[in-house]
Design an enzyme around this catalytic site. Structure first.
Site, PDB file in Angstrom:
ATOM      1  N   ASP A  13      -3.381  -8.566   5.259  1.00  0.00           N
ATOM      2  CA  ASP A  13      -2.030  -9.307   4.965  1.00  0.00           C
ATOM      3  C   ASP A  13      -1.845 -10.616   5.994  1.00  0.00           C
ATOM      4  O   ASP A  13      -1.171 -11.548   5.979  1.00  0.00           O
ATOM      5  CB  ASP A  13      -1.047  -8.742   5.174  1.00  0.00           C
ATOM      6  CG  ASP A  13      -0.518  -7.785   6.149  1.00  0.00           C
ATOM      7  OD1 ASP A  13      -1.715  -7.086   6.466  1.00  0.00           O
ATOM      8  OD2 ASP A  13       0.428  -7.366   6.493  1.00  0.00           O
ATOM      9  N   HIS A  47      -0.573  -0.922  14.647  1.00  0.00           N
ATOM     10  CA  HIS A  47      -0.957   0.442  14.230  1.00  0.00           C
ATOM     11  C   HIS A  47      -2.377   0.486  13.902  1.00  0.00           C
ATOM     12  O   HIS A  47      -2.833   1.459  13.058  1.00  0.00           O
ATOM     13  CB  HIS A  47       0.005   0.625  12.981  1.00  0.00           C
ATOM     14  CG  HIS A  47      -0.282  -0.329  12.029  1.00  0.00           C
ATOM     15  ND1 HIS A  47      -0.529   0.169  10.650  1.00  0.00           N
ATOM     16  CD2 HIS A  47      -0.330  -1.886  11.747  1.00  0.00           C
ATOM     17  CE1 HIS A  47      -0.923  -0.899   9.711  1.00  0.00           C
ATOM     18  NE2 HIS A  47      -0.586  -2.086  10.351  1.00  0.00           N
ATOM     19  N   HIS A  54      -4.590  -9.280  14.620  1.00  0.00           N
ATOM     20  CA  HIS A  54      -4.624  -7.919  13.785  1.00  0.00           C
ATOM     21  C   HIS A  54      -5.235  -8.301  12.495  1.00  0.00           C
ATOM     22  O   HIS A  54      -5.342  -9.312  11.800  1.00  0.00           O
ATOM     23  CB  HIS A  54      -3.127  -7.621  13.391  1.00  0.00           C
ATOM     24  CG  HIS A  54      -3.084  -6.233  12.571  1.00  0.00           C
ATOM     25  ND1 HIS A  54      -4.092  -5.415  12.625  1.00  0.00           N
ATOM     26  CD2 HIS A  54      -2.174  -5.910  11.659  1.00  0.00           C
ATOM     27  CE1 HIS A  54      -3.587  -4.278  11.710  1.00  0.00           C
ATOM     28  NE2 HIS A  54      -2.630  -4.894  11.015  1.00  0.00           N
ATOM     29  N   HIS A 110       5.887 -10.181  10.527  1.00  0.00           N
ATOM     30  CA  HIS A 110       6.754  -9.980   9.070  1.00  0.00           C
ATOM     31  C   HIS A 110       8.156  -9.944   9.204  1.00  0.00           C
ATOM     32  O   HIS A 110       8.671  -9.424  10.172  1.00  0.00           O
ATOM     33  CB  HIS A 110       6.509  -8.465   8.421  1.00  0.00           C
ATOM     34  CG  HIS A 110       4.975  -8.099   7.944  1.00  0.00           C
ATOM     35  ND1 HIS A 110       4.472  -8.591   6.887  1.00  0.00           N
ATOM     36  CD2 HIS A 110       4.263  -7.176   8.594  1.00  0.00           C
ATOM     37  CE1 HIS A 110       3.285  -8.115   6.873  1.00  0.00           C
ATOM     38  NE2 HIS A 110       3.088  -7.528   7.942  1.00  0.00           N
ATOM     39  N   TYR A 133      10.432  -0.239   8.202  1.00  0.00           N
ATOM     40  CA  TYR A 133       9.284  -0.579   8.612  1.00  0.00           C
ATOM     41  C   TYR A 133       8.662   0.555   9.825  1.00  0.00           C
ATOM     42  O   TYR A 133       7.367   0.811   9.602  1.00  0.00           O
ATOM     43  CB  TYR A 133       9.129  -1.992   9.353  1.00  0.00           C
ATOM     44  CG  TYR A 133       7.893  -2.578   9.270  1.00  0.00           C
ATOM     45  CD1 TYR A 133       7.147  -3.133   8.277  1.00  0.00           C
ATOM     46  CD2 TYR A 133       7.041  -2.503  10.416  1.00  0.00           C
ATOM     47  CE1 TYR A 133       6.082  -3.720   8.446  1.00  0.00           C
ATOM     48  CE2 TYR A 133       5.630  -2.969  10.541  1.00  0.00           C
ATOM     49  CZ  TYR A 133       5.264  -3.560   9.576  1.00  0.00           C
ATOM     50  OH  TYR A 133       4.078  -4.097   9.487  1.00  0.00           O
ATOM     51  N   ASP A 186       2.393  -6.824  14.062  1.00  0.00           N
ATOM     52  CA  ASP A 186       3.459  -5.845  13.277  1.00  0.00           C
ATOM     53  C   ASP A 186       4.555  -5.116  13.781  1.00  0.00           C
ATOM     54  O   ASP A 186       5.684  -4.970  13.330  1.00  0.00           O
ATOM     55  CB  ASP A 186       2.412  -4.713  12.369  1.00  0.00           C
ATOM     56  CG  ASP A 186       1.779  -5.169  11.387  1.00  0.00           C
ATOM     57  OD1 ASP A 186       1.963  -6.240  10.721  1.00  0.00           O
ATOM     58  OD2 ASP A 186       0.666  -4.596  11.031  1.00  0.00           O
ATOM     59  N   HIS A 213       0.778  -1.119  -0.148  1.00  0.00           N
ATOM     60  CA  HIS A 213      -0.016   0.041   0.128  1.00  0.00           C
ATOM     61  C   HIS A 213       0.911   1.289  -0.088  1.00  0.00           C
ATOM     62  O   HIS A 213       0.805   2.302   0.860  1.00  0.00           O
ATOM     63  CB  HIS A 213      -1.161   0.209   1.013  1.00  0.00           C
ATOM     64  CG  HIS A 213      -0.723  -0.323   2.465  1.00  0.00           C
ATOM     65  ND1 HIS A 213       0.398   0.543   3.101  1.00  0.00           N
ATOM     66  CD2 HIS A 213      -1.086  -1.304   3.380  1.00  0.00           C
ATOM     67  CE1 HIS A 213       0.349  -0.013   4.466  1.00  0.00           C
ATOM     68  NE2 HIS A 213      -0.358  -0.803   4.594  1.00  0.00           N
ATOM     69  N   GLU A 248      -5.665  -6.588   9.734  1.00  0.00           N
ATOM     70  CA  GLU A 248      -5.359  -6.267   8.518  1.00  0.00           C
ATOM     71  C   GLU A 248      -5.116  -7.606   7.379  1.00  0.00           C
ATOM     72  O   GLU A 248      -4.671  -8.538   8.007  1.00  0.00           O
ATOM     73  CB  GLU A 248      -3.905  -5.336   8.175  1.00  0.00           C
ATOM     74  CG  GLU A 248      -3.799  -4.649   7.115  1.00  0.00           C
ATOM     75  CD  GLU A 248      -2.768  -3.434   7.070  1.00  0.00           C
ATOM     76  OE1 GLU A 248      -2.086  -3.397   8.198  1.00  0.00           O
ATOM     77  OE2 GLU A 248      -2.742  -2.805   6.033  1.00  0.00           O
TER      78      GLU A 248
END
Ligand code: FEO
Length: 406
Positions: free
Chosen positions: A89, A151, A85, A231, A198, A170, A31, A87
């Site tokens: 991904d 986040h 989380h 990640h 990051y 994250d 993104h 999100e």
């Protein structure tokens, strides 16, 4: 091809915890964040009495994850899934995994339950857990630590006491595709660049919350042998303390002697000005870092700003405005809310010359403290014009020296 026949295997972290995530070797844009080294979507399998899957992966990687799980246990044996989380991904294949695995329970934070429902419009029963709540997996125990806005509103971490492992979602992560599971197996310059990148691109706006989290983790005084992120590679040993200390440093953003000169140019006049400004900065004892935007991606500029003390922005005027590359980078940086910066604006123009004024406004809106009057040059700079640019650089450099000492 069945799941078991796929060529993906779990990687052992401890006797009871396996990495079962997926490697995205080809990801180049996350993104708007340039991910030149790809990424991983990490998921962890905890072989407790209640077999627990910690997070899932991006939707197209579902079978890679299932294949890694199947190399250790039959996926249908999973009792619990924890979604740290929402999100996509990490949650993209969650509804499908729930249908395939049919776990006894799925857990998320209260905001996570809401976000998963709003993203997937699913019919699954997901149990909300509270900050500090403990979940027994039999002989092993998980404690949930809510990290709202680190986040996303739903973000949480968990601590697996028996393995002294913080599953940090994250937080403390990096976009780096690799089969080497630990940060200490890598070139450290790559690890620290990617970890900083990051932080700068994902966590920088939430720096005050990072400081609160670091304080809270300090007070909890939990022994941590591993920080298992969602990640990139896992931190272990000395890396654990080092990355937490780096997060505090990045969140604090103390002024340094480094000054970014970020610009774009049409016929090289603004580039000449940038060179003279860099000369002035160096003369005043600052460390200039000149970033022409025809070759620097916004997410790399964001990384460079993490340890910078000044942002000097330059643009030629194009159609009464700044160059599109400046509009892009300045808008992006504003959203990341960098702190404690000094700055100035400069640029060349042909006949109307609005760009410098626009840049000055953008810097002010970013709460950058203007440390020198802008320099604006019509067409091609004269020697006198370049001396003014040098003086701008010296003025910012001297102010930076004082700020760094203070
Ligand atoms: Fe890696 Fe916020 O998702």
């Amino acid at each position: 091809m069945t799941i078991k026949e796929q060529p993906f295997k779990a990687v052992k972290i401890t006797d009871r915890v396996y990495w079962v995530g997926a490697i995205d070797w080809t990801l180049r844009d996350f993104h708007g964040y340039a991910t030149q080294r790809g990424s991983t979507y990490n998921a962890y399998l905890v072989l407790a009495d209640k077999i627990t899957l910690m997070d899932t992966v991006k939707k197209p990687y579902r079978d890679e994850m299932l294949s890694r799980i199947a190399s250790v246990i039959d996926p249908s044996k999973i009792d619990y899934i924890v979604s740290h989380h929402a999100e996509m991904d990490h949650s993209g294949c969650l509804p499908e995994i729930i249908d395939i695995v049919r776990p006894e329970k799925v857990f998320a934070s209260a905001m996570g339950v809401k976000a998963l429902a709003q993203q997937f419009h699913h019919d699954k029963n997901i149990v909300a857990v509270k900050d500090g709540e403990q979940l027994s997996l039999g002989a092993m125990h998980l404690t949930f630590i809510e990290t709202r806005m680190l986040h996303w509103p739903d973000s949480m971490m968990s601590y697996l006491a028996e393995e002294e492992m913080l599953i940090s979602q994250d937080g403390f992560g990096m976009h780096l595709a690799t089969t080497d599971l630990f940060t200490d197996q890598h070139d450290q310059s790559v690890i620290w660049w990617e970890a900083a990148k990051y932080y700068a691109n994902i966590l920088l706006p939430f720096s005050p919350l990072v400081l609160t989290l670091a304080e809270r983790l300090g007070k909890l005084n939990l022994p941590v042998k591993y920080i298992a992120t969602d990640h990139g590679p896992i931190w272990r040993g000395d890396g654990v303390g080092q990355v937490v200390a780096k997060y505090v440093e990045w969140a604090t953003q103390k002024p340094t002697a480094k000054a970014l000169v970020v610009f774009d140019t049409m016929w090289e006049s603004t580039a000449l000005m940038a060179r003279a400004i860099a000369g002035g900065l160096a003369e005043a004892g600052a460390t200039p870092r000149v970033l022409p935007l025809n070759g620097a991606h916004r997410s790399d500029v964001a990384t460079e700003i993490l340890d910078a003390g000044a942002l000097i922005a330059g643009s030629s005027t194009m159609n009464n405005n700044v160059f599109p590359s400046l509009a892009d980078v300045m808008t992006y940086l504003k959203g990341l809310k960098p702190r404690n910066l000094l700055g100035a604006a400069f640029g060349s123009y042909g006949w109307s010359g609005e760009a410098v004024g626009h840049l000055q406004t953008m810097l002010t809106e970013m709460k950058v403290a203007i440390a020198a009057e802008p320099v604006k040059v019509q067409y091609v700079p004269t020697r006198d014009d370049l001396m003014k640019c040098r003086a701008l650089g010296m003025q910012v450099g001297e102010a930076l020296g004082k700020a760094a000492k203070g």
